[in-house]
Write a protein that holds these residues in place. Structure first.
Motif, PDB file in Angstrom:
ATOM      1  N   VAL A 233       0.852  -1.192   0.000  1.00 25.51           N
ATOM      2  CA  VAL A 233       0.000   0.000   0.000  1.00 25.51           C
ATOM      3  C   VAL A 233       0.890   1.245   0.000  1.00 25.51           C
ATOM      4  CG1 VAL A 233      -1.833   1.247   1.192  1.00 25.51           C
ATOM      5  CG2 VAL A 233      -1.773  -1.268   1.261  1.00 25.51           C
ATOM      6  N   LEU A 234       0.654   2.125  -0.968  1.00 29.98           N
ATOM      7  CA  LEU A 234       1.506   3.300  -1.166  1.00 29.98           C
ATOM      8  C   LEU A 234       0.713   4.594  -0.996  1.00 29.98           C
ATOM      9  CD1 LEU A 234       3.333   2.125  -4.420  1.00 29.98           C
ATOM     10  CD2 LEU A 234       4.022   1.713  -2.044  1.00 29.98           C
ATOM     11  N   GLU A 235       1.459   5.628  -0.647  1.00 29.64           N
ATOM     12  CA  GLU A 235       0.916   6.987  -0.616  1.00 29.64           C
ATOM     13  C   GLU A 235       1.358   7.705  -1.889  1.00 29.64           C
ATOM     14  OE1 GLU A 235      -1.057   7.896   1.737  1.00 29.64           O
ATOM     15  OE2 GLU A 235      -0.710   6.280   3.192  1.00 29.64           O
ATOM     16  N   GLU A 236       0.801   8.862  -2.109  1.00 36.10           N
ATOM     17  CA  GLU A 236       1.171   9.671  -3.275  1.00 36.10           C
ATOM     18  C   GLU A 236       2.681   9.929  -3.295  1.00 36.10           C
ATOM     19  OE1 GLU A 236       0.622  11.866  -6.738  1.00 36.10           O
ATOM     20  OE2 GLU A 236      -1.061  11.033  -5.593  1.00 36.10           O
ATOM     21  N   SER A 237       3.259  10.092  -2.126  1.00 37.31           N
ATOM     22  CA  SER A 237       4.691  10.408  -2.029  1.00 37.31           C
ATOM     23  C   SER A 237       5.588   9.216  -2.356  1.00 37.31           C
ATOM     24  CB  SER A 237       5.019  10.912  -0.623  1.00 37.31           C
ATOM     25  OG  SER A 237       4.651   9.944   0.354  1.00 37.31           O
ATOM     26  N   ASP A 238       4.992   8.026  -2.495  1.00 42.89           N
ATOM     27  CA  ASP A 238       5.772   6.815  -2.766  1.00 42.89           C
ATOM     28  C   ASP A 238       5.866   6.484  -4.255  1.00 42.89           C
ATOM     29  OD1 ASP A 238       6.045   6.353  -0.005  1.00 42.89           O
ATOM     30  OD2 ASP A 238       4.138   5.262   0.068  1.00 42.89           O
ATOM     31  N   LEU A 239       5.325   7.334  -5.115  1.00 40.35           N
ATOM     32  CA  LEU A 239       5.140   6.961  -6.515  1.00 40.35           C
ATOM     33  C   LEU A 239       6.208   7.484  -7.458  1.00 40.35           C
ATOM     34  CD1 LEU A 239       1.270   7.523  -6.767  1.00 40.35           C
ATOM     35  CD2 LEU A 239       2.511   5.457  -6.105  1.00 40.35           C
ATOM     36  N   ALA A 240       7.302   8.011  -6.939  1.00 34.32           N
ATOM     37  CA  ALA A 240       8.342   8.587  -7.798  1.00 34.32           C
ATOM     38  C   ALA A 240       8.831   7.564  -8.822  1.00 34.32           C
ATOM     39  CB  ALA A 240       9.514   9.062  -6.948  1.00 34.32           C
ATOM     40  N   GLY A 241       8.860   8.001 -10.080  1.00 30.06           N
ATOM     41  CA  GLY A 241       9.338   7.154 -11.162  1.00 30.06           C
ATOM     42  C   GLY A 241       8.245   6.456 -11.946  1.00 30.06           C
ATOM     43  N   LEU A 242       7.055   6.344 -11.356  1.00 27.01           N
ATOM     44  CA  LEU A 242       5.965   5.632 -12.030  1.00 27.01           C
ATOM     45  C   LEU A 242       5.258   6.543 -13.031  1.00 27.01           C
ATOM     46  CD1 LEU A 242       4.311   3.603  -9.122  1.00 27.01           C
ATOM     47  CD2 LEU A 242       6.299   3.035 -10.536  1.00 27.01           C
ATOM     48  N   SER A 243       4.855   5.974 -14.155  1.00 32.00           N
ATOM     49  CA  SER A 243       4.144   6.727 -15.185  1.00 32.00           C
ATOM     50  C   SER A 243       2.700   6.976 -14.740  1.00 32.00           C
ATOM     51  CB  SER A 243       4.138   5.945 -16.496  1.00 32.00           C
ATOM     52  OG  SER A 243       3.336   4.772 -16.369  1.00 32.00           O
ATOM     53  N   THR A 244       2.023   7.837 -15.467  1.00 30.55           N
ATOM     54  CA  THR A 244       0.618   8.115 -15.162  1.00 30.55           C
ATOM     55  C   THR A 244      -0.213   6.839 -15.257  1.00 30.55           C
ATOM     56  OG1 THR A 244       0.823  10.386 -15.995  1.00 30.55           O
ATOM     57  CG2 THR A 244      -1.396   9.457 -15.851  1.00 30.55           C
ATOM     58  N   ALA A 245       0.038   6.030 -16.285  1.00 30.50           N
ATOM     59  CA  ALA A 245      -0.727   4.788 -16.452  1.00 30.50           C
ATOM     60  C   ALA A 245      -0.479   3.833 -15.292  1.00 30.50           C
ATOM     61  CB  ALA A 245      -0.344   4.116 -17.773  1.00 30.50           C
TER      62      ALA A 245
END
Length: 725
Positions: A233-245
């Motif tokens: 389970v991730l927060e918005e701050s954990d998403l670095a590097g991931l594309s929009t899709a």
């Protein structure tokens, strides 16, 4: 790239004699043992008045299966008894053909149940699957070890090549090539399952078979449940590097788990692999990787290590009961390879150049790490992440950029287009066919004359009730013995379901998998044989992957990419420059891919070449085997033992090498089109249909390949395509 597939593995346990799928006559008796078995209440005892006789999923409930299986087994026993007790001397028609016709109800139920068990699993279905697995194994044992039935089969088998024209009975035994092929296969199957053993040995074998079947079911359920239990389970701050899709897919996964505002990474390959490739959070990559690698190996209620140890021991004992040195020899006696040494020769021929290439790739990765100032060691959860950086640095190629061009609807259109150009097939989507889940889609398939040849079901999205991976199976197989029985074929994948209104994007690897499974589907749909045992994909593992892997090649061709790889927002095709970069990078990271696949195949062979198994420690065994071959530490097996469903829950034990074996055939075979300078060359496509896709198991495999290709295969194209030449 090699893909996981299940070619009717899930349903094979139910098709005891590969019985036909002819609709059983509606039961006439109103006398039933329970309310549940009443004809009026159980759809399995009714005529299915649906288009193509497709299963009426809107009427079928879990409670219908057990009474249906009980009745079907009883009916099949009566049919077998009638064959055994026939006072007429045994011949092909009254023994072999009647065996093929027997078990129609059992085949019908099994086709539905085992497909749903792998796509709509829950506690009730899993408990029922465990019970049904034991019932079917006992029934198979009783059938295959029936002395009277085997005696009749053996009689017909002995007559098959007789030239004694003085005997009317012998003249009746004059058979065509398909009938001889069927007779040989059925006789071999009886011998392979112990029909000619002494009574006490048959009893031991039956006990072993039943236990192995129970363990296989438990293994698969454990792997599913352990995978389902994990979520990152991730927060918005954990998403670095991931594309929009990728972010949207993770958000959709969270929403499906009532985690609004969060993001979830699951252990479905379509979720976890992109995360490992692109996430800049090394700590989270490690968590995801360990969850993925340790499925079934967490020392919890879903742990599979003890199951593996027992299953490997039982398989060795069974092989020796049947006169083989070990399980591998037993399995490969009925495969193209013929013996374990042949399979091992292939794996080792590929292993050394693959390790060398992986070591080169490792140096490139370490160079990038130094350039970026990384101070940590290269670990398995780092490889995909830094490999993407190498790909971008050396080839200016970003996998995230590529994924923007691979949208599900376009890829569906692409695979249908290839089937039309090669075989004249057309696909008309139908909305009046019952389905078992709202996401499932159905197409009516027609040949070049407009004649319907069957239905194709597509189930493309991951869900918590569904096993991981991608596979083809069937609700009903083609045959002509009981009339013009048309196949009902299904493809399964585990793509991330996007947010409402968004396009379903996939990686290039996913697009190749889509084509791979559709190649299996065409093998089932184009089958044109008389007897159900020989139909479609009912062939050895090292032959069945060939039609699927050959079909993969079409999506990689520039003219296909230009036509169907369209940007999901602009609908513009890939630029010539991007196509060039993709081509240049086509063999990048193939050292890694080949090592992780071959490592799994080598461990599979090692398990099953043991003649004596005592106190097997699964973790230690994996490490010992792979260390002896010099596997790079940063690369693990593609499928670690504890979730290696191919070999412990499916039909690929001592046969995972088959993907590599088939790659020799598909790489060399696709060159037949390349040599014509036309990937849709009509003459080559006609031979492909005649000798491969339509033939089922009616022709010797080497003869079939040479009929298509005009010569024996070579390994040149395989090594070239993987950059290992």
């Amino acid at each position: 790239m090699l893909k996981k597939t299940r070619v009717a593995l899930v349903i094979s346990a139910g098709f005891l004699l590969n019985a036909c799928s002819k609709q059983p006559e509606q039961t006439q008796s109103n006398k039933v043992d329970t309310v549940e078995t009443a004809t009026v209440q159980n759809p399995f005892f009714q005529q299915w008045n649906t288009p193509f006789g497709a299963p009426p999923f809107d009427e079928i409930e879990t409670k219908h299966f057990l009474p249906a299986f009980e009745k079907a087994i009883a009916e099949h026993n009566k049919e077998i008894a009638a064959i055994v007790n026939n006072e007429q001397p045994a011949n092909f028609d009254n023994t072999i053909a009647e065996m093929e016709l027997a078990g129609a109800l059992l085949s019908r139920i099994s086709g539905v149940f085992f497909n749903l068990a792998s796509t709509e699993s829950n506690d009730e279905m899993q408990a029922l699957q465990r019970k049904v697995s034991g019932m079917l194994t006992r029934h198979r044992n009783e059938t295959r070890m029936n002395e009277g039935l085997y005696k009749r089969v053996a009689t017909v088998y002995k007559q098959r090549n007789s030239n004694d024209s003085n005997s009317e009975q012998i003249r009746k035994a004059e058979l065509n090539s398909e009938q001889i092929r069927l007779l040989d296969r059925i006789h071999r199957s009886f011998v392979h399952t112990g029909a000619n053993l002494a009574p006490e040995q048959r009893a031991d074998l039956a006990t072993i078979n039943e236990r192995i079947a129970a363990l296989a079911t438990e293994f698969g359920q454990n792997a599913l449940n352990d995978s389902r239990a994990f979520k990152l389970v991730l927060e918005e701050s954990d998403l670095a590097g991931l594309s929009t899709a990728q972010r949207d897919a993770a958000a959709a996964a969270a929403a499906a788990r009532d985690l609004s505002g969060k993001y979830v990474i699951t252990l479905n390959r379509a979720s976890v692999e992109p995360f490992l490739q692109f996430s800049e959070r090394r700590d989270l990559r490690e968590q995801a990787f360990n969850g993925w690698a340790k499925r079934g190996d967490n020392d919890n209620e879903f742990d599979n290590k003890a199951i593996i140890a027992e299953m490997v021991e039982l398989r060795a004992k069974r092989a020796q009961l049947l006169g083989y040195k070990h399980h591998s020899e037993y399995v490969l006696s009925n495969a193209m390879a013929g013996k374990p040494e042949t399979a091992m020769d292939l794996l080792l021929k590929v292993w050394e150049p693959a390790v060398a290439k992986a070591e080169q790739e490792r140096e490139w990765i370490k160079d990038i790490m130094v350039k970026e100032g990384a101070t940590h060691e290269l670990e398995p959860w780092d490889w995909r992440f830094y490999a993407e950086k190498v790909r971008k640095d050396k080839f200016n190629l970003d996998q995230g950029e590529i994924a923007e061009y691979f949208e599900l609807e376009n890829m569906l259109e692409a695979k249908f287009y290839v089937a039309n150009r090669l075989f004249g097939l057309t696909f008309e989507e139908r909305n009046d066919i019952p389905v078992y889940n709202p996401v499932v889609r159905v197409w009516e398939v027609k040949d070049s004359t407009g004649k319907s040849i069957g239905l194709f079901f597509g189930d493309y999205y991951a869900r918590s009730t569904k096993q991981s991976g991608a596979w083809m199976s069937a609700f009903r197989n083609q045959q002509k013995l009981a009339g013009d029985v048309k196949p009902l074929i299904v493809n399964n994948m585990n793509l991330n379901k996007p947010a409402e209104g968004e396009a379903t994007l996939m990686s290039y690897s996913d697009a190749v998998t889509l084509f791979h499974e559709f190649g299996h589907a065409l093998h089932g749909l184009l089958s044109n044989v008389t007897y159900p045992t020989l139909a479609g994909t009912s062939v050895p593992r090292d032959w069945v992957e060939f039609p699927a892997q050959l079909f993969e090649h079409f999506i990689a061709q520039p003219e296909m990419l230009k036509k169907f790889a369209l940007h999901h927002k602009t609908s513009k095709p890939m630029s010539a420059a991007l196509l060039t970069r993709i081509k240049q990078a086509s063999t990048f990271n193939q050292g890694f891919a080949t090592v992780e696949f071959t490592a799994s195949a080598l461990v599979d062979m090692a398990y099953h070449q043991m003649s004596e198994v005592k106190n097997l420690d699964v973790r230690d065994f994996e490490n010992t085997v792979l260390s002896s071959y010099g596997k790079p530490e940063e690369i693990i097996m593609r499928h670690r033992s504890t979730h290696f469903g191919h070999i412990f829950a499916g039909g690929y034990s001592s046969a995972y090498y088959a993907y590599m074996w088939s790659e020799i055939l598909d790489a060399d075979g696709f060159d037949a089109f390349i040599e014509k300078k036309n990937i849709f060359d009509k003459e080559t496509a006609e031979r492909l249909y005649k000798f491969i896709y339509s033939r089922g198991d009616t022709l010797d495999y080497f003869e079939a390949y040479e009929g298509f290709r005009g010569r024996k295969p070579t390994t040149d194209a395989l090594l070239r395509n993987r950059g290992l030449d």
